[in-house]
Design a protein around this motif. Structure first.
Motif, PDB file in Angstrom:
ATOM      1  N   ARG A 139       0.812  -1.212   0.000  1.00 55.76           N
ATOM      2  CA  ARG A 139       0.000   0.000   0.000  1.00 55.76           C
ATOM      3  C   ARG A 139       0.848   1.267   0.000  1.00 55.76           C
ATOM      4  NH1 ARG A 139      -4.542   1.310   4.557  1.00 55.76           N
ATOM      5  NH2 ARG A 139      -2.779   1.018   5.960  1.00 55.76           N
ATOM      6  N   VAL A 140       1.874   1.331   0.873  1.00 57.53           N
ATOM      7  CA  VAL A 140       2.650   2.566   0.955  1.00 57.53           C
ATOM      8  C   VAL A 140       3.449   2.802  -0.322  1.00 57.53           C
ATOM      9  CG1 VAL A 140       2.760   2.554   3.467  1.00 57.53           C
ATOM     10  CG2 VAL A 140       4.616   1.483   2.178  1.00 57.53           C
ATOM     11  N   ARG A 141       3.909   1.742  -0.974  1.00 62.97           N
ATOM     12  CA  ARG A 141       4.639   1.939  -2.235  1.00 62.97           C
ATOM     13  C   ARG A 141       3.724   2.513  -3.311  1.00 62.97           C
ATOM     14  NH1 ARG A 141       9.826   0.579  -2.514  1.00 62.97           N
ATOM     15  NH2 ARG A 141      10.637  -0.745  -0.832  1.00 62.97           N
ATOM     16  N   LEU A 142       2.471   2.079  -3.314  1.00 65.61           N
ATOM     17  CA  LEU A 142       1.521   2.623  -4.283  1.00 65.61           C
ATOM     18  C   LEU A 142       1.094   4.039  -3.905  1.00 65.61           C
ATOM     19  CD1 LEU A 142      -0.713  -0.535  -4.858  1.00 65.61           C
ATOM     20  CD2 LEU A 142       0.973   0.427  -6.428  1.00 65.61           C
ATOM     21  N   GLN A 143       1.016   4.317  -2.608  1.00 66.55           N
ATOM     22  CA  GLN A 143       0.579   5.631  -2.152  1.00 66.55           C
ATOM     23  C   GLN A 143       1.574   6.731  -2.471  1.00 66.55           C
ATOM     24  OE1 GLN A 143      -0.164   4.582   1.986  1.00 66.55           O
ATOM     25  NE2 GLN A 143      -2.336   5.005   1.757  1.00 66.55           N
ATOM     26  N   VAL A 144       2.862   6.424  -2.433  1.00 70.87           N
ATOM     27  CA  VAL A 144       3.865   7.478  -2.599  1.00 70.87           C
ATOM     28  C   VAL A 144       4.200   7.756  -4.056  1.00 70.87           C
ATOM     29  CG1 VAL A 144       4.905   7.052  -0.351  1.00 70.87           C
ATOM     30  CG2 VAL A 144       5.820   5.878  -2.356  1.00 70.87           C
ATOM     31  N   GLY A 148       1.051   8.715 -13.838  1.00 70.37           N
ATOM     32  CA  GLY A 148       1.747   9.051 -15.071  1.00 70.37           C
ATOM     33  C   GLY A 148       2.756   7.998 -15.482  1.00 70.37           C
ATOM     34  N   ILE A 149       3.535   8.327 -16.485  1.00 71.57           N
ATOM     35  CA  ILE A 149       4.467   7.354 -17.047  1.00 71.57           C
ATOM     36  C   ILE A 149       5.615   7.031 -16.090  1.00 71.57           C
ATOM     37  CG2 ILE A 149       3.964   7.965 -19.436  1.00 71.57           C
ATOM     38  CD1 ILE A 149       6.478   9.683 -19.456  1.00 71.57           C
ATOM     39  N   ALA A 150       5.826   7.919 -15.070  1.00 70.51           N
ATOM     40  CA  ALA A 150       6.910   7.692 -14.122  1.00 70.51           C
ATOM     41  C   ALA A 150       6.539   6.659 -13.061  1.00 70.51           C
ATOM     42  CB  ALA A 150       7.293   9.006 -13.440  1.00 70.51           C
ATOM     43  N   ALA A 151       5.276   6.301 -12.986  1.00 72.11           N
ATOM     44  CA  ALA A 151       4.831   5.343 -11.976  1.00 72.11           C
ATOM     45  C   ALA A 151       5.531   4.004 -12.193  1.00 72.11           C
ATOM     46  CB  ALA A 151       3.320   5.180 -12.035  1.00 72.11           C
ATOM     47  N   GLN A 152       6.104   3.472 -11.132  1.00 70.48           N
ATOM     48  CA  GLN A 152       6.854   2.219 -11.231  1.00 70.48           C
ATOM     49  C   GLN A 152       5.938   1.007 -11.253  1.00 70.48           C
ATOM     50  OE1 GLN A 152       9.784   1.728  -8.147  1.00 70.48           O
ATOM     51  NE2 GLN A 152      10.473  -0.271  -8.883  1.00 70.48           N
ATOM     52  N   TYR A 153       4.804   1.109 -10.530  1.00 69.85           N
ATOM     53  CA  TYR A 153       3.889  -0.027 -10.408  1.00 69.85           C
ATOM     54  C   TYR A 153       2.526   0.312 -11.006  1.00 69.85           C
ATOM     55  CZ  TYR A 153       7.456  -1.074  -6.887  1.00 69.85           C
ATOM     56  OH  TYR A 153       8.654  -1.277  -6.237  1.00 69.85           O
ATOM     57  N   LYS A 154       1.967  -0.615 -11.760  1.00 72.48           N
ATOM     58  CA  LYS A 154       0.670  -0.398 -12.399  1.00 72.48           C
ATOM     59  C   LYS A 154      -0.495  -0.653 -11.447  1.00 72.48           C
ATOM     60  CE  LYS A 154       2.572  -1.823 -16.865  1.00 72.48           C
ATOM     61  NZ  LYS A 154       2.527  -2.852 -17.952  1.00 72.48           N
ATOM     62  N   GLY A 155      -0.239  -1.366 -10.373  1.00 69.26           N
ATOM     63  CA  GLY A 155      -1.285  -1.688  -9.413  1.00 69.26           C
ATOM     64  C   GLY A 155      -0.757  -2.667  -8.384  1.00 69.26           C
ATOM     65  N   PRO A 156      -1.599  -3.108  -7.442  1.00 71.78           N
ATOM     66  CA  PRO A 156      -1.162  -4.024  -6.392  1.00 71.78           C
ATOM     67  C   PRO A 156      -0.541  -5.312  -6.919  1.00 71.78           C
ATOM     68  CG  PRO A 156      -3.337  -3.166  -5.894  1.00 71.78           C
ATOM     69  CD  PRO A 156      -3.021  -2.726  -7.279  1.00 71.78           C
ATOM     70  N   GLY A 157      -1.188  -5.937  -7.913  1.00 76.53           N
ATOM     71  CA  GLY A 157      -0.676  -7.192  -8.459  1.00 76.53           C
ATOM     72  C   GLY A 157       0.696  -7.019  -9.080  1.00 76.53           C
ATOM     73  N   ASP A 158       0.875  -5.942  -9.852  1.00 76.71           N
ATOM     74  CA  ASP A 158       2.157  -5.679 -10.495  1.00 76.71           C
ATOM     75  C   ASP A 158       3.231  -5.389  -9.460  1.00 76.71           C
ATOM     76  OD1 ASP A 158       3.887  -5.080 -12.788  1.00 76.71           O
ATOM     77  OD2 ASP A 158       3.757  -2.999 -12.107  1.00 76.71           O
ATOM     78  N   CYS A 159       2.859  -4.650  -8.398  1.00 76.50           N
ATOM     79  CA  CYS A 159       3.799  -4.328  -7.327  1.00 76.50           C
ATOM     80  C   CYS A 159       4.262  -5.595  -6.617  1.00 76.50           C
ATOM     81  CB  CYS A 159       3.136  -3.370  -6.329  1.00 76.50           C
ATOM     82  SG  CYS A 159       4.228  -2.789  -5.013  1.00 76.50           S
ATOM     83  N   ILE A 160       3.322  -6.452  -6.254  1.00 70.79           N
ATOM     84  CA  ILE A 160       3.656  -7.715  -5.592  1.00 70.79           C
ATOM     85  C   ILE A 160       4.544  -8.573  -6.496  1.00 70.79           C
ATOM     86  CG2 ILE A 160       2.717  -9.909  -4.736  1.00 70.79           C
ATOM     87  CD1 ILE A 160       0.192  -8.291  -3.937  1.00 70.79           C
ATOM     88  N   GLY A 161       4.162  -8.644  -7.784  1.00 63.79           N
ATOM     89  CA  GLY A 161       4.906  -9.461  -8.736  1.00 63.79           C
ATOM     90  C   GLY A 161       6.340  -9.000  -8.904  1.00 63.79           C
ATOM     91  N   GLN A 162       6.537  -7.690  -9.067  1.00 60.82           N
ATOM     92  CA  GLN A 162       7.885  -7.157  -9.256  1.00 60.82           C
ATOM     93  C   GLN A 162       8.767  -7.404  -8.035  1.00 60.82           C
ATOM     94  OE1 GLN A 162       8.669  -3.306 -10.941  1.00 60.82           O
ATOM     95  NE2 GLN A 162       6.615  -3.159 -11.838  1.00 60.82           N
ATOM     96  N   ILE A 163       8.203  -7.128  -6.852  1.00 57.87           N
ATOM     97  CA  ILE A 163       8.991  -7.288  -5.632  1.00 57.87           C
ATOM     98  C   ILE A 163       9.337  -8.756  -5.390  1.00 57.87           C
ATOM     99  CG2 ILE A 163       8.963  -7.066  -3.108  1.00 57.87           C
ATOM    100  CD1 ILE A 163       7.224  -4.549  -3.510  1.00 57.87           C
ATOM    101  N   HIS A 164       8.356  -9.634  -5.536  1.00 58.56           N
ATOM    102  CA  HIS A 164       8.604 -11.053  -5.278  1.00 58.56           C
ATOM    103  C   HIS A 164       9.567 -11.640  -6.314  1.00 58.56           C
ATOM    104  CE1 HIS A 164       7.760 -15.434  -5.140  1.00 58.56           C
ATOM    105  NE2 HIS A 164       7.679 -15.211  -3.848  1.00 58.56           N
ATOM    106  N   MET A 242      11.189   2.598   5.915  1.00 54.84           N
ATOM    107  CA  MET A 242      11.856   1.362   5.513  1.00 54.84           C
ATOM    108  C   MET A 242      11.103   0.664   4.382  1.00 54.84           C
ATOM    109  SD  MET A 242      13.233  -0.236   9.111  1.00 54.84           S
ATOM    110  CE  MET A 242      13.959  -1.651   8.266  1.00 54.84           C
ATOM    111  N   GLN A 243       9.786   0.738   4.405  1.00 49.01           N
ATOM    112  CA  GLN A 243       8.997   0.050   3.377  1.00 49.01           C
ATOM    113  C   GLN A 243       8.984   0.785   2.043  1.00 49.01           C
ATOM    114  OE1 GLN A 243       5.201  -0.664   5.378  1.00 49.01           O
ATOM    115  NE2 GLN A 243       5.845  -2.743   5.876  1.00 49.01           N
ATOM    116  N   THR A 244       9.363   2.054   2.027  1.00 42.48           N
ATOM    117  CA  THR A 244       9.474   2.778   0.759  1.00 42.48           C
ATOM    118  C   THR A 244      10.938   2.964   0.352  1.00 42.48           C
ATOM    119  OG1 THR A 244       9.290   4.880   1.987  1.00 42.48           O
ATOM    120  CG2 THR A 244       7.281   4.004   0.990  1.00 42.48           C
ATOM    121  N   ASP A 245      11.839   2.388   1.127  1.00 47.35           N
ATOM    122  CA  ASP A 245      13.267   2.474   0.833  1.00 47.35           C
ATOM    123  C   ASP A 245      13.616   1.519  -0.307  1.00 47.35           C
ATOM    124  OD1 ASP A 245      15.925   3.191   1.133  1.00 47.35           O
ATOM    125  OD2 ASP A 245      16.316   1.744   2.728  1.00 47.35           O
TER     126      ASP A 245
END
Length: 303
Positions: A139-144, A148-164, A242-245
């Motif tokens: 959540r905090v990674r998506l919140q910060v 736009g095109i600079a967004a690193q994650y497209k959504g929760p699923g993409d964020c989880i997938g990239q990190i894992h 730490m979670q957004t580091d």
């Protein structure tokens, strides 16, 4: 049929009702508190971008529109429902356990000591941290991130997938130590405050728990929220940072919880541990009033 079988069935049914009521409370909490939480997290993790609460609200609207306040909502909507279910499931189980220890007759409202309420709440918090750690991390990674095109994650699923994919389960559970500390003390104070107020009212008025007015439930829920955040906010700041580091190399600023605390003090002073507390406290009343009114009303419906 043996005596143990109906007792087992009753325990299972109580657990199901606790979970269902907790889910109702959790969903209510997300809708009531998400905008405040987004502002809080942005102020905690991006101190150079925002001069204060009003500035953070203004820039969020300017950059992301009103939808920006609900950025990352899908994750907490599912996750917080599960988290609050765990909290109330464990809390209610611990209350019944202490009631048996105290010799409270079956069917009578148990009156627990302050230490018992704190331990019960802290246990619920620790159990909850298994889910809340990764849920809040995503959540905090998506919140910060801004739209736009600079967004690193497209959504929760993409964020989880990239990190894992890149960092495994260790990456998903980043910031788990401060999360565990926050949940232990935070929920110890949270449930202590709420249950102590409920117990006092029951003792003074002779009413049953189900007879408490909605106004009192909301008031006590708000008080519980303040009790939690006023005693746990600094560790929440550490958790968010730490979670957004970054995960590795030069992108990683903090080697651990203690290192993060030292760097906050060195760079921002004591006030750095309280950055973003205004939207957090503004959130505490409506979000936690909604949580407890959702839980208590659901318990009355479910019987």
């Amino acid at each position: 049929m043996s005596q143990k079988e109906p007792e087992s069935n009753n325990s299972a049914m109580r657990a199901v009702k606790d979970c269902m009521a907790g889910s109702v409370g959790g969903i209510a909490q997300v809708f009531a508190g998400q905008p405040f939480d987004t502002v809080k997290v942005r102020m905690q993790t991006q101190p150079d971008l925002y001069k204060g609460t009003v500035d953070a609200v203004r820039k969020t609207i300017q950059n992301d529109g009103f939808a920006g306040f609900y950025k990352g909502t899908t994750t907490p909507l599912v996750g917080v429902g599960l988290c609050v279910s765990i909290q109330f499931l464990v809390m209610e189980h611990m209350k019944r356990t202490f009631a048996r220890v105290n010799g409270t007759p079956t069917g009578q409202t148990p009156i627990l000591t302050a230490s018992q309420l704190y331990i019960a709440g802290a246990t619920a918090g620790v159990a909850n941290s298994i889910v809340s750690g990764p849920v809040e991390h995503i959540r905090v990674r998506l919140q910060v991130q801004t739209a736009g095109i600079a967004a690193q994650y497209k959504g929760p699923g993409d964020c989880i997938g990239q990190i894992h994919r890149n960092f495994g389960w260790k990456g998903i559970y980043k910031g788990q130590v401060p999360t565990l500390i926050r949940e232990f003390n935070g929920y110890g104070m949270y449930f202590l405050a709420y249950e102590a107020l409920v117990q006092r009212t029951i003792s003074e008025t002779g009413k049953s728990r189900s007879e408490l007015s909605s106004g009192l439930v909301c008031l006590y829920g708000a008080a519980a929220g303040f009790a939690m955040w006023l005693t746990s906010y600094p560790i929440d700041v550490i958790k968010s940072k730490m979670q957004t580091d970054g995960f590795a190399g030069s992108a990683r600023k903090y080697s651990g919880t203690v290192d993060c605390a030292k760097k906050i003090m060195a760079q921002e002073g004591v006030k750095g541990f309280f950055r973003g507390i205004t939207p957090c406290l503004l959130r505490a009343a409506p979000a936690n009033a909604a949580t407890f009114i959702g839980f208590e009303m659901a318990m009355r419906v479910f019987g």
